[in-house]
Design a protein around this motif. Sequence first.
Motif, PDB file in Angstrom:
ATOM      1  N   ARG A 158      36.632  33.446  35.041  1.00 19.01           N
ATOM      2  CA  ARG A 158      36.311  33.635  33.624  1.00 19.01           C
ATOM      3  C   ARG A 158      37.249  32.949  32.646  1.00 19.01           C
TER       4      ARG A 158
ATOM      5  N   ARG B 149      44.712  31.257  41.771  1.00 21.47           N
ATOM      6  CA  ARG B 149      43.998  32.516  41.511  1.00 21.47           C
ATOM      7  C   ARG B 149      44.759  33.256  40.420  1.00 21.47           C
ATOM      8  N   ASP B 150      44.042  33.915  39.549  1.00 22.21           N
ATOM      9  CA  ASP B 150      44.716  34.541  38.392  1.00 22.21           C
ATOM     10  C   ASP B 150      45.808  35.534  38.820  1.00 22.21           C
ATOM     11  N   ASP B 151      45.553  36.259  39.929  1.00 22.35           N
ATOM     12  CA  ASP B 151      46.516  37.281  40.373  1.00 22.35           C
ATOM     13  C   ASP B 151      47.855  36.677  40.794  1.00 22.35           C
TER      14      ASP B 151
ATOM     15  N   SER C 125      33.655  44.481  29.266  1.00 18.88           N
ATOM     16  CA  SER C 125      33.548  43.650  28.069  1.00 18.88           C
ATOM     17  C   SER C 125      32.272  43.987  27.312  1.00 18.88           C
ATOM     18  N   SER C 126      31.098  43.589  27.806  1.00 18.09           N
ATOM     19  CA  SER C 126      29.876  43.965  27.082  1.00 18.09           C
ATOM     20  C   SER C 126      29.499  45.418  27.351  1.00 18.09           C
ATOM     21  N   GLY C 127      29.869  45.937  28.509  1.00 19.12           N
ATOM     22  CA  GLY C 127      29.493  47.303  28.892  1.00 19.12           C
ATOM     23  C   GLY C 127      28.233  47.334  29.748  1.00 19.12           C
ATOM     24  N   SER C 128      27.608  46.174  29.971  1.00 16.92           N
ATOM     25  CA  SER C 128      26.321  46.208  30.679  1.00 16.92           C
ATOM     26  C   SER C 128      26.481  46.541  32.164  1.00 16.92           C
ATOM     27  N   THR C 129      27.606  46.180  32.764  1.00 14.95           N
ATOM     28  CA  THR C 129      27.824  46.551  34.172  1.00 14.95           C
ATOM     29  C   THR C 129      27.854  48.074  34.325  1.00 14.95           C
TER      30      THR C 129
ATOM     31  N   ASN D 154      45.835  42.051  31.257  1.00 18.24           N
ATOM     32  CA  ASN D 154      45.621  43.107  32.245  1.00 18.24           C
ATOM     33  C   ASN D 154      46.412  42.842  33.523  1.00 18.24           C
TER      34      ASN D 154
ATOM     35  N   GLN E 184      43.932  29.449  35.775  1.00 15.01           N
ATOM     36  CA  GLN E 184      43.013  29.957  36.803  1.00 15.01           C
ATOM     37  C   GLN E 184      42.159  28.820  37.355  1.00 15.01           C
TER      38      GLN E 184
HETATM   39  O1  PRT Z   1      39.439  34.344  41.692  1.00 19.67           O
HETATM   40  P1  PRT Z   1      40.415  34.976  40.768  1.00 19.67           P
HETATM   41  O2  PRT Z   1      41.257  36.043  41.408  1.00 19.67           O
HETATM   42  O3  PRT Z   1      41.208  33.932  40.036  1.00 19.67           O
HETATM   43  O4  PRT Z   1      39.524  35.668  39.624  1.00 19.67           O
HETATM   44  P2  PRT Z   1      39.094  37.212  39.416  1.00 19.67           P
HETATM   45  O5  PRT Z   1      37.754  37.377  40.053  1.00 19.67           O
HETATM   46  O6  PRT Z   1      40.197  38.152  39.770  1.00 19.67           O
HETATM   47  O7  PRT Z   1      38.996  37.285  37.834  1.00 19.67           O
HETATM   48  P3  PRT Z   1      37.811  36.899  36.837  1.00 19.67           P
HETATM   49  O8  PRT Z   1      37.603  35.427  36.818  1.00 19.67           O
HETATM   50  O9  PRT Z   1      36.625  37.786  37.036  1.00 19.67           O
HETATM   51  O10 PRT Z   1      38.518  37.379  35.467  1.00 19.67           O
HETATM   52  C1  PRT Z   1      39.667  36.761  34.995  1.00 19.67           C
HETATM   53  C2  PRT Z   1      40.144  37.498  33.776  1.00 19.67           C
HETATM   54  O11 PRT Z   1      39.122  37.506  32.772  1.00 19.67           O
HETATM   55  C3  PRT Z   1      40.443  38.991  33.964  1.00 19.67           C
HETATM   56  O12 PRT Z   1      41.713  39.196  34.539  1.00 19.67           O
HETATM   57  C4  PRT Z   1      40.380  39.487  32.523  1.00 19.67           C
HETATM   58  O13 PRT Z   1      41.614  39.236  31.860  1.00 19.67           O
HETATM   59  C5  PRT Z   1      39.319  38.601  31.879  1.00 19.67           C
HETATM   60  N1  PRT Z   1      38.014  39.261  31.659  1.00 19.67           N
HETATM   61  C6  PRT Z   1      37.369  39.305  30.459  1.00 19.67           C
HETATM   62  C7  PRT Z   1      37.251  39.900  32.561  1.00 19.67           C
HETATM   63  C8  PRT Z   1      36.109  40.338  31.888  1.00 19.67           C
HETATM   64  N2  PRT Z   1      36.209  39.959  30.582  1.00 19.67           N
HETATM   65  C9  PRT Z   1      35.082  41.069  32.630  1.00 19.67           C
HETATM   66  N3  PRT Z   1      34.081  41.462  32.034  1.00 19.67           N
HETATM   67  N4  PRT Z   1      37.417  40.136  33.883  1.00 19.67           N
HETATM   68  C10 PRT Z   1      36.456  40.785  34.566  1.00 19.67           C
HETATM   69  N5  PRT Z   1      35.322  41.279  34.003  1.00 19.67           N
HETATM   70  C11 PRT Z   1      34.364  41.980  34.939  1.00 19.67           C
HETATM   71  C12 PRT Z   1      34.733  43.457  35.160  1.00 19.67           C
HETATM   72  O14 PRT Z   1      35.614  43.571  36.263  1.00 19.67           O
HETATM   73  C13 PRT Z   1      33.385  44.103  35.446  1.00 19.67           C
HETATM   74  O15 PRT Z   1      33.016  43.954  36.801  1.00 19.67           O
HETATM   75  O16 PRT Z   1      33.070  42.005  34.399  1.00 19.67           O
HETATM   76  C14 PRT Z   1      32.442  43.278  34.622  1.00 19.67           C
HETATM   77  C15 PRT Z   1      32.207  43.987  33.289  1.00 19.67           C
HETATM   78  O17 PRT Z   1      31.638  43.133  32.357  1.00 19.67           O
HETATM   79  P4  PRT Z   1      30.578  43.693  31.305  1.00 19.67           P
HETATM   80  O18 PRT Z   1      30.371  42.552  30.338  1.00 19.67           O
HETATM   81  O19 PRT Z   1      29.332  44.029  32.053  1.00 19.67           O
HETATM   82  O20 PRT Z   1      31.180  44.901  30.628  1.00 19.67           O
END
Ligand code: PRT
Length: 285
Positions: free
Chosen positions: A13, A51-53, A160-164, A72, A9
């Motif tokens: 993250r 980009r991860d996708d 992940s943490s659940g705070s969102t 995922n 990526q």
């Molecule tokens: O730009 P690009 O497309 O490369 O990145 P992206 O924005 O699509 O992905 P990115 O960087 O956000 O996440 C990359 C990968 O990290 C995801 O595909 C997951 O495999 C992993 N990952 C681990 C997470 C999280 N933890 C995570 N918490 N991806 C996203 N989240 C987001 C979630 O979507 C939500 O909005 O965080 C929020 C929830 O977090 P909590 O901690 O509040 O629960």
Amino acid sequence: MEKIKIAIQKSGRLSEQSQDLLKEAGIALINGDRRLISTASNFPLEILYLRDDDIPQCVADQVADLGIVGQNVIMEKDYAVDTVLKLGFGKCRLSLAISRNEEYDSPEYFNGKKIATSYPGILGRYLESNGIKADIHEISGSVEIAPGIGLADAIFDIVSSGSTLVSNGLKEVEVIAKSEAVMVANQNLSQAKLDILDKLMFRIRSVQTARINKYILLNAPNHNLEEIIRIIPGMKSPTVMPLAEPGWSSVHSVLKENEFWEIIDKLKDLGAQGILVIPIEKMII
Ligand code: PRT
Ligand code: ZN
């Protein structure tokens, strides 16, 4: 000489931990400016930053031979790639969440509901296998605000943490899948590339093993030496050396970090002193 291309990526993250993993596996990059591609100076490897996708499709099409990506993303579409290694970071879950004021007792709740998600594939399969008829509303970002603005009754998203969820007045009610970062590989790698992949996996496994193990040194009274050795058996058996002070020995061993706090009191009760726990950089077993 043949090189293997790995897609990681570009920014997000997983990007820092993906790069750290390669660095800890002893791979030094010539041009680390992360524009699009860098080359390793001491290993037959090139890194593509994407980009991860886009990573799974690039690996399926052999634009890259390998990729580091969240499970995922792999689960969402049926990509023709092999998962070769779990990497232990980027851990999260894919969950259904609803307004915290709603009552919930079973997945039947979702019958007739509208669910917003960026993962229609995983959600669709879950609903179908549970015989639930719900309306999937695909959106690409900020899924968690959908119920608040009346766009959906529920969401299916990464937690992940659940705070969102909490800060959007939502509660997690079903965990549908768990995910972590994995290494994926193209299914038709040449023998030369498979050999490089073997070397790379060997290095990454040594780093992973080292991360969960610690080197322990302590001074033990000789009368309890046997008992102490039984508690910290090490890789083969601990090294025991006499101290200059009569009646005492120095014991060196390896233990799992998560076992340490469980056995520390026992070691102290047995008279162990001067206990040092030291990180291990690489570990080959
Ligand atoms: O730009 P690009 O497309 O490369 O990145 P992206 O924005 O699509 O992905 P990115 O960087 O956000 O996440 C990359 C990968 O990290 C995801 O595909 C997951 O495999 C992993 N990952 C681990 C997470 C999280 N933890 C995570 N918490 N991806 C996203 N989240 C987001 C979630 O979507 C939500 O909005 O965080 C929020 C929830 O977090 P909590 O901690 O509040 O629960
Ligand atoms: Zn993405």
